[in-house]
Design a protein around this motif. Structure first.
Motif, PDB file in Angstrom:
ATOM      1  N   LYS A  63       1.040  -1.221   0.025  1.00  0.00           N
ATOM      2  CA  LYS A  63       0.097  -0.022   0.088  1.00  0.00           C
ATOM      3  C   LYS A  63       0.971   1.320  -0.052  1.00  0.00           C
ATOM      4  O   LYS A  63       0.641   2.332  -0.633  1.00  0.00           O
ATOM      5  N   LYS A  64       1.939   1.340   0.700  1.00  0.00           N
ATOM      6  CA  LYS A  64       2.729   2.334   0.950  1.00  0.00           C
ATOM      7  C   LYS A  64       3.389   2.539  -0.597  1.00  0.00           C
ATOM      8  O   LYS A  64       3.609   3.688  -0.928  1.00  0.00           O
ATOM      9  N   ILE A  65       3.920   1.330  -1.076  1.00  0.00           N
ATOM     10  CA  ILE A  65       4.670   1.584  -2.709  1.00  0.00           C
ATOM     11  C   ILE A  65       3.515   2.137  -3.454  1.00  0.00           C
ATOM     12  O   ILE A  65       3.992   3.015  -4.296  1.00  0.00           O
ATOM     13  N   HIS A  66       2.282   1.691  -3.466  1.00  0.00           N
ATOM     14  CA  HIS A  66       1.514   2.197  -4.513  1.00  0.00           C
ATOM     15  C   HIS A  66       1.161   3.733  -4.327  1.00  0.00           C
ATOM     16  O   HIS A  66       0.959   4.480  -5.265  1.00  0.00           O
ATOM     17  N   ALA A  67       1.108   4.011  -2.995  1.00  0.00           N
ATOM     18  CA  ALA A  67       0.701   5.442  -2.838  1.00  0.00           C
ATOM     19  C   ALA A  67       1.807   6.300  -3.098  1.00  0.00           C
ATOM     20  O   ALA A  67       1.736   7.278  -3.749  1.00  0.00           O
ATOM     21  N   ALA A  68       3.074   5.828  -3.086  1.00  0.00           N
ATOM     22  CA  ALA A  68       4.436   6.519  -3.584  1.00  0.00           C
ATOM     23  C   ALA A  68       4.233   6.650  -4.983  1.00  0.00           C
ATOM     24  O   ALA A  68       4.564   7.634  -5.635  1.00  0.00           O
ATOM     25  N   ILE A  69       3.807   5.535  -5.814  1.00  0.00           N
ATOM     26  CA  ILE A  69       3.510   5.400  -7.313  1.00  0.00           C
ATOM     27  C   ILE A  69       2.645   6.533  -7.707  1.00  0.00           C
ATOM     28  O   ILE A  69       2.978   7.300  -8.526  1.00  0.00           O
ATOM     29  N   ASP A  70       1.641   6.385  -7.214  1.00  0.00           N
ATOM     30  CA  ASP A  70       0.643   7.465  -7.318  1.00  0.00           C
ATOM     31  C   ASP A  70       1.048   9.014  -7.220  1.00  0.00           C
ATOM     32  O   ASP A  70       0.752   9.841  -8.155  1.00  0.00           O
ATOM     33  N   GLU A  74       1.431  11.698 -10.336  1.00  0.00           N
ATOM     34  CA  GLU A  74       0.777  13.010 -10.174  1.00  0.00           C
ATOM     35  C   GLU A  74       1.997  14.130 -10.390  1.00  0.00           C
ATOM     36  O   GLU A  74       1.567  15.195 -11.056  1.00  0.00           O
ATOM     37  N   ASP A  75       2.871  14.061  -9.755  1.00  0.00           N
ATOM     38  CA  ASP A  75       4.005  15.204  -9.830  1.00  0.00           C
ATOM     39  C   ASP A  75       4.435  14.956 -11.262  1.00  0.00           C
ATOM     40  O   ASP A  75       4.504  16.123 -12.016  1.00  0.00           O
ATOM     41  N   ARG A  76       4.574  13.823 -12.015  1.00  0.00           N
ATOM     42  CA  ARG A  76       4.990  13.832 -13.362  1.00  0.00           C
ATOM     43  C   ARG A  76       4.039  14.470 -14.185  1.00  0.00           C
ATOM     44  O   ARG A  76       4.429  15.237 -15.169  1.00  0.00           O
ATOM     45  N   TYR A  77       2.655  14.365 -14.094  1.00  0.00           N
ATOM     46  CA  TYR A  77       1.822  14.878 -14.935  1.00  0.00           C
ATOM     47  C   TYR A  77       1.596  16.478 -14.690  1.00  0.00           C
ATOM     48  O   TYR A  77       1.636  17.060 -15.778  1.00  0.00           O
ATOM     49  N   ASP A  78       1.973  16.859 -13.421  1.00  0.00           N
ATOM     50  CA  ASP A  78       2.015  18.226 -13.361  1.00  0.00           C
ATOM     51  C   ASP A  78       3.170  18.984 -14.072  1.00  0.00           C
ATOM     52  O   ASP A  78       3.118  19.778 -14.567  1.00  0.00           O
ATOM     53  N   VAL A  79       4.461  18.255 -13.719  1.00  0.00           N
ATOM     54  CA  VAL A  79       5.474  18.717 -14.459  1.00  0.00           C
ATOM     55  C   VAL A  79       5.536  18.552 -16.056  1.00  0.00           C
ATOM     56  O   VAL A  79       5.658  19.684 -16.774  1.00  0.00           O
TER      57      VAL A  79
END
Length: 171
Positions: A63-70, A74-79
Motif C-alpha cells: 500500500k505504501k509503495i502504491h501510494a508513492a507511485i501515485d 501526479e508530480d510527473r503529470y503536473d511537471v
C-alpha cells in the motif's frame, strides 16, 4: 623567422586518432559517472524494502509503495503540463518576435534573362512555351485595292446625297 611547414598526412592522421581515443575514454568515463550517480540516488531515495514479516506487514508495504507511485505519477503529470505550457508560450513569443522584427526579404539581383528562359525556369523544361509573339501572329497579305476614280468622285456630290437621305427620314 616563421616556418610555415604543413603537417604531414601521417602526422595529421596520428593526431586525429589520438584525439578520438581521448574522446572515447571521456565518453566511457561520463557513462560510468552517470551510472554511479543513478546508483547513489536510488540507494538514497529508494531503500531496499524489508520483505520479512507476515502477510499483513507485506500488504501494508504494498500500500505504501502504491501510494508513492501515485504521488510520483501526479508530480510527473503536473511537471509535464507545466513544460507543455512553457513550450506553447515559447512558440507564441517566437511568433511575436518574428512579427515585430518582420521577415527580411533578400535584396533582389538584377538578372539579364530572356522571356523564353524566364518561362522555362518557371514552368520547367517539360512545357514548351515561346514568347516570340511575332511568330504566333497570323500572316496577312496586303491587297492593293483599286478604287475607281468614280467612287472617289466629287465630294460635294456625296454630301448632297447624304443631305437628301437625311430629308427622307425627317418627313
Amino acid at each position: 623567422m616563421s616556418h610555415d611547414k604543413k603537417m604531414t598526412h601521417s602526422r595529421r592522421g596520428h593526431l586525429k586518432s589520438l584525439i578520438l581515443q581521448i574522446a572515447q575514454t571521456w565518453l566511457e568515463q561520463e557513462k560510468k559517472d552517470i551510472e554511479a550517480a543513478k546508483e547513489a540516488y536510488m540507494s538514497e531515495h529508494c531503500p531496499t524494502p524489508d520483505a520479512a514479516g507476515d502477510q499483513a506487514a507485506l500488504m501494508e508495504l504494498c500500500k505504501k509503495i502504491h501510494a508513492a507511485i501515485d504521488k510520483v505519477d501526479e508530480d510527473r503529470y503536473d511537471v509535464e503540463k507545466k513544460v507543455n505550457k512553457a513550450q506553447e508560450e515559447i512558440e507564441d513569443l517566437k511568433i511575436k518576435v518574428v512579427d515585430l522584427i518582420g521577415v527580411k526579404k533578400p535584396a533582389l539581383k538584377k538578372v539579364r534573362m530572356s522571356a523564353d528562359s524566364m518561362l522555362q525556369a518557371l514552368l520547367g523544361s517539360k512545357h514548351k512555351v515561346t514568347m516570340d509573339l511575332r511568330s504566333n501572329l497570323k500572316q496577312v497579305k496586303k491587297e492593293v485595292k483599286e478604287e475607281s476614280q468614280e467612287a472617289v468622285g466629287d465630294w460635294r456630290k456625296n454630301i448632297e446625297d447624304k443631305a437628301d437621305r437625311k430629308k427622307m427620314f425627317e418627313n
